[in-house]
Write an enzyme that holds these catalytic residues in place. Structure first.
Site: not given
Ligand code: NAD
Length: 252
Positions: A9-10, A88, A143, A156, A189
């Site tokens: 997910g990078a 991630n 999370s 979730y 975040i």
């Molecule tokens: P985001 O949606 O901005 O980015 C996630 C990325 O993961 C995207 O580029 C997407 O294409 C990729 N992705 C999704 N499904 C995928 C799959 N099946 N295989 C490969 N790649 C995949 O999300 P984010 O906010 O950057 O979140 C990243 C991580 O952090 C997640 O696990 C999320 O649950 C966790 N998180 C985020 C927050 C927040 O506040 N943003 C808080 C707690 C946890």
């Protein structure tokens, strides 16, 4: 020799922040995401140019068994070795629905990526680490929803509660292989994932949700990942690192 980290997910958000930080610390990075090969290659070319490291893009869906298998094989072959996995990639429900209305389809989608994908990719990399006998690190991006109940996105919360157990299971199983396993638990975040609920969290943060009165940024998570893969918490396997501005502290 530079070490290699695979970050799922990078392609954007927190994951993009993680590969940027690791590349800046001279890690070679395997960038896994769903975005197009053109976009992924451009991101990697930029990382290589800026930091002088090897960066390669892998378009792979972590919820697919064949994609996961190809991913681990390709990364190990292309870089010669794999030293760290950062789980991630994660998704929120496409529609926020009360748990009395949640569909099985939404449950399967969220759990399929966040829980099943994370577990089986850890299994594949865990087997690789066990065979290679050179240690390794796994960092799971969990999370605050692992413990905080949100009834409009229960799937979730359940998936992230499961990720917390994945961390413990792999910490126990992989200890004999010298592999440390951690969970980073982000708070709120600022990323594309949370852009749809910006107004809601702006208000909550202004009202004191976090002890440190601001949103978190991908760099906040990335710094914690860098610390863990570097080995700075080398005697703390299985632990949860909260990165949420103190929002995890229950208050009266
Ligand atoms: P985001 O949606 O901005 O980015 C996630 C990325 O993961 C995207 O580029 C997407 O294409 C990729 N992705 C999704 N499904 C995928 C799959 N099946 N295989 C490969 N790649 C995949 O999300 P984010 O906010 O950057 O979140 C990243 C991580 O952090 C997640 O696990 C999320 O649950 C966790 N998180 C985020 C927050 C927040 O506040 N943003 C808080 C707690 C946890």
């Amino acid at each position: 020799m530079a070490k290699t980290a695979l970050v799922t997910g990078a392609g954007r958000g927190i994951g993009a922040g993680i590969v940027e930080k690791l590349a800046s610390e001279k890690w070679n990075v395997a960038v896994c995401d769903l975005k197009s090969v053109e976009e992924g290659n451009a991101q990697c070319a930029e990382l290589a140019r800026k930091y002088g490291v090897e960066a390669r893009y892998y378009r792979a869906d972590i919820s697919s068994a064949s994609d996961r298998e190809n991913l681990v094989k390709s990364v190990a072959a292309d870089f010669g070795a794999l030293d760290a996995l950062v789980n991630n990639a994660g998704v929120a429900p496409k529609v926020r629905a009360d748990i009395l209305e949640m569909t099985e389809e939404s449950f399967d989608f969220v759990v399929g990526v966040n829980l099943k994908g994370t577990f089986f990719l850890s299994q594949a990399v865990g087997r690789y680490f066990a065979e290679r006998k050179a240690g390794g690190v796994i960092v799971n991006i969990g999370s605050c929803s692992a413990t905080v109940a949100s009834i409009s996105r229960g799937e979730y919360c359940m998936s992230k509660a499961g990720v917390a157990m994945i961390t413990k299971l792999f910490a126990v199983r992989m200890a004999e292989c010298g592999v440390n396993v951690y969970e980073i638990r982000p708070g709120v975040i600022s990323t594309p994932m949370t852009s749809v609920v910006k107004a809601k969290y702006d208000k909550l943060i202004a009202e004191g949700l976090t002890l440190q009165p601001r949103w978190g940024y991908p760099e906040d998570i990335a710094k914690a990942v860098a610390m863990l893969v570097r080995g700075d918490l080398g005697y703390s396997t299985g632990q949860v690192i909260n990165v949420g501005g103190g929002m995890d502290i229950a208050r009266l």
